[in-house]
Write a protein that holds these residues in place. Structure first.
Motif, PDB file in Angstrom:
ATOM      1  N   THR A 186      -0.181   6.135  -3.079  1.00 62.84           N
ATOM      2  CA  THR A 186      -0.449   5.186  -4.152  1.00 62.84           C
ATOM      3  C   THR A 186       0.835   4.418  -4.454  1.00 62.84           C
ATOM      4  N   TYR A 187       0.672   3.221  -5.042  1.00 65.73           N
ATOM      5  CA  TYR A 187       1.848   2.480  -5.508  1.00 65.73           C
ATOM      6  C   TYR A 187       1.905   2.433  -7.024  1.00 65.73           C
ATOM      7  N   ALA A 188       0.999   3.162  -7.665  1.00 70.03           N
ATOM      8  CA  ALA A 188       1.072   3.317  -9.124  1.00 70.03           C
ATOM      9  C   ALA A 188       2.296   4.160  -9.461  1.00 70.03           C
ATOM     10  N   CYS A 189       2.979   3.818 -10.533  1.00 72.79           N
ATOM     11  CA  CYS A 189       4.186   4.558 -10.916  1.00 72.79           C
ATOM     12  C   CYS A 189       4.494   4.298 -12.387  1.00 72.79           C
ATOM     13  N   CYS A 199      13.588  -0.099  -6.334  1.00 73.28           N
ATOM     14  CA  CYS A 199      12.425   0.492  -5.673  1.00 73.28           C
ATOM     15  C   CYS A 199      12.180  -0.122  -4.301  1.00 73.28           C
ATOM     16  N   SER A 200      12.130   0.730  -3.285  1.00 75.43           N
ATOM     17  CA  SER A 200      11.913   0.246  -1.916  1.00 75.43           C
ATOM     18  C   SER A 200      10.456  -0.126  -1.674  1.00 75.43           C
ATOM     19  N   ALA A 201       9.555   0.358  -2.532  1.00 77.47           N
ATOM     20  CA  ALA A 201       8.130   0.053  -2.380  1.00 77.47           C
ATOM     21  C   ALA A 201       7.628  -0.895  -3.466  1.00 77.47           C
ATOM     22  N   GLY A 202       8.526  -1.409  -4.278  1.00 79.13           N
ATOM     23  CA  GLY A 202       8.138  -2.211  -5.430  1.00 79.13           C
ATOM     24  C   GLY A 202       7.357  -3.466  -5.091  1.00 79.13           C
ATOM     25  N   LEU A 203       7.573  -4.030  -3.901  1.00 77.91           N
ATOM     26  CA  LEU A 203       6.893  -5.264  -3.512  1.00 77.91           C
ATOM     27  C   LEU A 203       5.660  -5.005  -2.658  1.00 77.91           C
ATOM     28  N   TYR A 204       5.301  -3.733  -2.487  1.00 77.93           N
ATOM     29  CA  TYR A 204       4.104  -3.391  -1.711  1.00 77.93           C
ATOM     30  C   TYR A 204       2.854  -3.354  -2.592  1.00 77.93           C
ATOM     31  N   LEU A 205       3.040  -3.201  -3.897  1.00 75.83           N
ATOM     32  CA  LEU A 205       1.905  -3.098  -4.812  1.00 75.83           C
ATOM     33  C   LEU A 205       1.121  -4.407  -4.824  1.00 75.83           C
ATOM     34  N   ASN A 206      -0.172  -4.305  -4.511  1.00 73.12           N
ATOM     35  CA  ASN A 206      -1.036  -5.474  -4.482  1.00 73.12           C
ATOM     36  C   ASN A 206      -2.391  -5.081  -5.078  1.00 73.12           C
ATOM     37  N   PRO A 207      -2.634  -5.416  -6.341  1.00 75.15           N
ATOM     38  CA  PRO A 207      -3.892  -5.024  -7.000  1.00 75.15           C
ATOM     39  C   PRO A 207      -5.140  -5.513  -6.271  1.00 75.15           C
ATOM     40  N   ALA A 208      -4.988  -6.544  -5.445  1.00 71.68           N
ATOM     41  CA  ALA A 208      -6.141  -7.075  -4.715  1.00 71.68           C
ATOM     42  C   ALA A 208      -6.570  -6.151  -3.582  1.00 71.68           C
TER      43      ALA A 208
END
Length: 544
Positions: A104-107, A114-123
């Motif tokens: 998950t990218y929820a946090c 954050c190395s995954a901060g730009l991976y979150l895509n609500p779509a």
């Protein structure tokens, strides 16, 4: 005196792998009717590999198995034997030993780095439980012996315990990276019951206020430390995951955090370089210099030498340096694969380039595509995301760094050489393979040294061959153009590596088992040819 202990596991049909323990000594040998034949090709890699265990302090013992690091299976075990099988296939095909899966990218945190901060895509829709389990199965089948769950915050996903329990313990160990906010006693017990092998808790600083500021949430440090203590009390293997910056190296907080982890009782402190990725993808000025990495390695050696067991410092700087005993180099696309929460597959969690999606095609097909890409065909002894050539070729050309990962199809494609260029390259390869002088460059070290993973610097080769430097540069240029040799800079030195391919490659692949495997680096000052690697290690008192 402790009695000798023998363990034996099936390895290949007709071949068993036998481990012998006597106190702290570890030895391995191949037994069975086909063992003499198999030893010709891979036996030496195992005896050299197990010398490593004479230099590493045991972190813990679990059910009679020794834990040397939180990233590998315990030793001996069926999962560890699988790891060795994966290693033995390297001469023919690269297989991933580790698979990192973002569930998950929820946090709860808003980390600046954050190395995954730009991976979150609500779509996008996250992989379902069944899709996650299928992905895990594909990773195991491909060769992974470490399944790492990450995020976001993986403990925010309700089925995380089910996913951990799904991993076959005879195939791989499980690892979970967390910010520590949800490490209640109840959750820790559930992790243990699910079969979690090791827990990695992120700490950015030994200073609670500074850590909370970096994480964007007050009380994060206090809860993380409390979770670490509870996990240790429950008998879990626990590590601290952190990173080193120019500032923390200069002001001493880097070392202070290591001491804090040691005093806390964690088993391992893992220290990553500051890699320009995620929210920091354009912050290339934050990368450590070679000199700074060398200081990090020296600090690692010092702490590990001072410790007599139960604790270890592991650094990315060391793993991707010429000093590494098992020289994996950059893990991306050779030893590691990363699957996003939406199913995209990238070479590692730092590399924002997707080569496919597990919802569309099998993981093996995507892995083969990564291996065929020009950036991942050959091994790199440096983290590619910290290599400016790689960044200029690929990362700088990502069209939108606000939403990652980027499909590899959106990046400039390598031009296919014309028929004339192919013929010319073949001619260079053929000419280089027959040239005595150029053969001498490749064969400047005896096979025994080659099999002990010693690779020379360019200056050392010139000195050993007593060649005219100008002639050497000319011959080296032809070898590089023919694709037989490549060079890697490190700490002011140029190291020579042989590449896969060409007639020489076929010859050595058959007769030396490592197919010109000068892919490990020697120490910056190479020991005398009569000395073996471990003699040099003991002389320099290097502990990792």
């Amino acid at each position: 005196m402790e009695a000798e202990k023998l363990c034996e596991y099936p390895f290949f049909p007709g071949v068993n792998l036998r481990f012998r323990f006597m106190n702290d000594d570890v030895q391995a040998d191949l037994k069975g009717p086909l063992a003499p034949i198999v030893k010709i090709f891979i036996g030496k890699s195992f005896t050299d590999h197990f010398k490593l265990y004479k230099r590493i302090n045991t972190l813990a013992e679990r059910e009679g198995q020794r834990v040397y690091t939180l990233y590998y299976p315990p030793f001996p075990s069926k999962a560890y034997v699988k790891f060795l099988k994966t290693v033995s296939k390297w001469a023919w095909k690269q297989l991933p030993k580790a698979a990192t899966i973002a569930v998950t990218y929820a946090c709860q945190c808003e980390c600046l780095h954050c190395s995954a901060g730009l991976y979150l895509n609500p779509a996008n829709k996250e992989l379902s439980t069944e899709e996650m389990k299928d992905t895990i199965d594909q990773c195991l089948k491909l060769g992974a012996t470490n399944i790492t769950f990450t995020g976001g915050e993986p403990l925010l996903r309700p089925d995380i315990y089910d996913l951990i329990a799904h991993v076959d313990r005879d195939e791989a160990v499980t690892q979970l990276f967390t910010n520590g906010l949800l490490l209640s006693k109840e959750n820790i017990k559930k992790l243990k019951e699910a079969g979690l092998y090791s827990l990695e808790v992120s700490l950015d600083s030994p200073d609670p206020e500074e850590h909370d500021r970096f994480r964007g949430i007050k009380g994060c440090f206090e809860k993380a430390v409390a979770g670490i203590k509870t996990a240790l009390e429950e008998g879990l293997l626990v590590g601290i995951s952190t990173y080193v910056t120019k500032e923390s190296l200069r002001n001493g907080k880097f070392e202070e955090l290591i001491r804090f982890g040691r005093d806390l009782g964690v088993h391992e402190v893992s220290i990553f370089d500051t890699v320009p990725t995620g929210k920091y993808i354009n912050a290339e000025e934050l990368m450590l210099s070679d000199e700074e990495r060398r200081v990090v390695i020296q600090i690692q050696f010092r702490f590990n030498k001072e410790t007599q067991g139960g604790f270890r410092v592991s650094t990315q700087a060391f793993q991707t340096s010429p000093l590494a005993y098992i020289p994996f180099g950059c893990f991306a696309g050779t030893n590691q694969v990363y699957v996003t929460a939406y199913g995209d597959v990238t070479p590692c969690d730092f590399t924002p380039i997707a080569f496919g999606n597990v919802r569309v095609e099998p993981l093996k097909q995507i892995w083969d595509r990564i291996r065929k890409h020009p950036a991942y065909r050959n091994k790199s002894m440096r983290c590619r995301m910290q290599c400016m050539d790689f960044r200029e070729m690929y990362i700088h050309k990502v069209p939108n760094t606000e939403l990652l990962p980027c499909s590899v199809n959106l990046l400039p494609q390598e031009e296919h050489p014309s028929a004339v260029a192919k013929a010319q390259n073949w001619f260079y390869s053929f000419k280089a393979s027959l040239s005595i002088d150029r053969l001498r460059i490749l064969d400047s070290l005896p096979p025994k040294s080659i099999l002990h993973f010693i690779v020379p610097t360019k200056a050392e080769v010139i000195e050993m061959l007593r060649m005219d430097p100008d002639k050497f540069e000319k011959d080296l240029g032809i070898l590089i153009k023919a694709g037989l040799v490549r060079t890697e800079p490190y700490d002011g030195e140029i190291y020579l590596f042989t590449c896969r391919g060409g007639l020489i490659g076929l010859f050595r692949r058959f007769f030396t088992r490592y197919f010109l495997r000068l892919i490990s680096n020697s120490p910056p000052t190479r020991p005398a040819s009569a000395k073996k690697w471990m003699d040099w290690v003991e002389e320099k008192e290097i502990f990792w």
